[in-house]
Design a protein around this motif. Structure first.
Motif, mmCIF file in Angstrom:
data_model
loop_
_atom_site.group_PDB
_atom_site.id
_atom_site.type_symbol
_atom_site.label_atom_id
_atom_site.label_comp_id
_atom_site.label_asym_id
_atom_site.label_seq_id
_atom_site.Cartn_x
_atom_site.Cartn_y
_atom_site.Cartn_z
ATOM 1 N N PRO A 25 -7.556 7.554 -4.538
ATOM 2 C CA PRO A 25 -8.506 6.950 -5.466
ATOM 3 C C PRO A 25 -7.860 6.217 -6.637
ATOM 4 O O PRO A 25 -8.505 5.422 -7.298
ATOM 5 N N LYS A 26 -6.570 6.483 -6.892
ATOM 6 C CA LYS A 26 -5.944 5.909 -8.084
ATOM 7 C C LYS A 26 -4.634 5.210 -7.727
ATOM 8 O O LYS A 26 -3.738 5.802 -7.142
ATOM 9 N N ASN A 27 -4.534 3.914 -8.088
ATOM 10 C CA ASN A 27 -3.306 3.124 -7.904
ATOM 11 C C ASN A 27 -2.818 3.042 -6.452
ATOM 12 O O ASN A 27 -1.614 3.053 -6.180
ATOM 13 N N SER A 28 -3.757 2.966 -5.526
ATOM 14 C CA SER A 28 -3.367 2.936 -4.107
ATOM 15 C C SER A 28 -2.545 1.694 -3.753
ATOM 16 O O SER A 28 -1.599 1.773 -2.968
ATOM 17 N N LYS A 29 -2.875 0.528 -4.364
ATOM 18 C CA LYS A 29 -2.150 -0.717 -4.031
ATOM 19 C C LYS A 29 -0.666 -0.620 -4.377
ATOM 20 O O LYS A 29 0.169 -1.237 -3.725
ATOM 21 N N PHE A 30 -0.351 0.161 -5.401
ATOM 22 C CA PHE A 30 1.038 0.353 -5.806
ATOM 23 C C PHE A 30 1.869 0.950 -4.656
ATOM 24 O O PHE A 30 3.074 0.720 -4.558
ATOM 25 N N LEU A 31 1.210 1.701 -3.784
ATOM 26 C CA LEU A 31 1.914 2.432 -2.725
ATOM 27 C C LEU A 31 2.072 1.651 -1.418
ATOM 28 O O LEU A 31 2.659 2.159 -0.462
ATOM 29 N N TYR A 32 1.570 0.428 -1.395
ATOM 30 C CA TYR A 32 1.561 -0.322 -0.131
ATOM 31 C C TYR A 32 2.961 -0.477 0.472
ATOM 32 O O TYR A 32 3.168 -0.236 1.664
ATOM 33 N N ASP B 114 -3.970 5.303 10.112
ATOM 34 C CA ASP B 114 -3.311 4.033 9.811
ATOM 35 C C ASP B 114 -3.245 3.813 8.295
ATOM 36 O O ASP B 114 -3.806 4.588 7.516
ATOM 37 N N THR B 115 -2.572 2.743 7.893
ATOM 38 C CA THR B 115 -2.367 2.473 6.461
ATOM 39 C C THR B 115 -3.687 2.272 5.723
ATOM 40 O O THR B 115 -3.844 2.724 4.589
#
Length: 409
Positions: A65-72, A56-57
């Motif tokens: 580990p890096k900038n994961s929120k950017f990919l939401y 799941d997401t």
């Protein structure tokens, strides 16, 4: 009609082209400098192509580990399950293996590449074998792409999907960074990730070529009690240090190489506790009482590893096994359960599977993948400053960002 030019026919570029071409009023041109698309895709997962991770997401985000929120937004637009459905629809049956890793049933990466290429072709995407030299703009807006031969292709939108700096033989030579920098974009520090490690201990050279299966690799940041990586699997000794699936995974957890020190420990017998291993050694010793210690470990360890373990145990090689005391046995058990390797660095970025670093996410709109600086310029895949652990997560990033860029371009 809108002219869309995509630079780079890897996972991100092919997905972007297919998604852009779904709008039939778009004229989509895919530029690839290699004779064949998806060169890097062909070698992923040891040629089997670990397409994505069946998760799941939340699990997806935890492996970045890096900038994961950017990919939401990208992951919301194309989830692992949507991606799997897509390939099944294109006639590629999939299977899920250990660690939720997804592969084609055929175990052939070429089936994934062919499905993408065929879908792009059917969608009306025009693929040109050419090198892009420059993205042309006027008043901070994309107007075209200049090719290496001087030709100019008009464009309303350009998607940069040129990959990173790793595996240059597949075409990832950092061209996209240069094109983006020329347009005012920031490229964060480029470092290797998912890469072999160089080791201080000289015995690695003597062990070069030795593959270890079903061992546990623990990596510690010096001064910390908890390992930053601990996993069971396969690894390999090389002339410079260590490589193989376990090592590549571990490397992406090492974030401060050069600023902090790291030590790896190999548990050569993870299925046995210290006590069980001691019992096993005692049993072996009782069967060969009059043998020298140096000749007593054949049943327990690979041949080339025995001299290394003998030396590190500090037990005299010529000592008869019936004279070895409990204290010496404890030292032997400890070295087999915790073979120390002092990590000195990463191998060069050219040997890395992916590049850590890239176009700053602060300059990209996460909801569209469009540049905040240049209208009509989009980014997809490894060129962006995001990277993940092994297990299909990096390809998911490529497909999801490619999908989102293609949809908005």
């Amino acid at each position: 009609m809108k002219n869309i030019v995509i630079i780079g026919a890897g996972a991100a570029g092919l997905m972007a082209a297919i998604t852009s071409a779904e709008n039939k009023s778009n004229k989509v041109t895919l530029l690839e400098k290699n004779e064949r698309a998806g060169r890097k895709l062909m070698i992923t997962g040891k040629g089997r192509c670990n397409l994505c991770n069946n998760c799941d997401t939340e699990a997806l985000m935890s492996n970045i580990p890096k900038n994961s929120k950017f990919l939401y937004s990208a992951f919301s637009s194309l989830t692992p399950h949507s991606l799997m459905d897509m390939f099944e629809t294109w006639g590629v049956p999939l299977k899920t293996e250990r660690g939720n890793r997804v592969f084609p049933v055929s175990d052939k990466a070429v089936d994934i590449v062919d499905a993408l290429v065929n879908c792009a072709k059917k969608s009306g995407v025009k693929t040109i074998t050419a090198t892009a030299e420059k993205v042309l703009t006027s008043e901070q807006k994309v107007i075209g792409v200049k090719l290496g031969n001087g030709d100019i292709i008009p464009a309303d939108s350009v998607i940069l999907a040129t990959g990173g700096m790793s595996y240059p033989l597949t075409g990832s030579t950092g061209d996209g960074y240069k094109m983006a920098t020329a347009l005012g974009h920031t490229v964060t520090e480029l470092k290797p990730s998912l890469v072999p490690l160089t080791i201080h201990e000289g015995f690695c050279t003597k062990l070069a070529g030795l593959s270890l299966k079903n061992v546990t690799l623990n990596v510690f940041e010096d001064g910390k009690k908890k390992p930053l990586f601990s996993e069971m699997g396969e690894m390999l000794f090389t002339h410079f240090g260590i490589s193989g699936p376990l090592v590549l995974s571990a490397s992406s957890h090492i974030r401060y190489m050069g600023k902090k020190t790291y030590t790896a420990f190999i548990d050569l017998k993870p299925a046995l506790s210290h006590e069980q291993l001691d019992t096993r050694i005692l049993r072996d010793f009782s069967e060969m009482q009059n043998k020298d210690f140096a000749n007593s470990l054949d049943k327990l360890l690979p041949k080339s590893l025995i001299p290394v373990i003998v030396k590190l145990s500090n037990i005299e090689p010529q000592k008869k096994v019936n004279q070895i005391n409990r204290q010496e046995r404890t030292a032997l058990v400890n070295i087999i359960k915790n073979l120390p390797l002092h990590i000195t660095g990463f191998r060069p970025i050219e040997e890395a599977i992916i590049t850590s670093g890239g176009i700053s996410v602060k300059e990209i709109d996460p909801k569209t993948m469009q540049s905040k600086l240049i209208e009509g310029l989009f980014f997809a895949g490894e060129i962006i400053d995001v990277d993940a652990y092994t297990g299909g997560f990096n390809l998911q990033i490529a497909f999801s960002t490619g999908f989102l860029a293609g949809k908005n371009a």
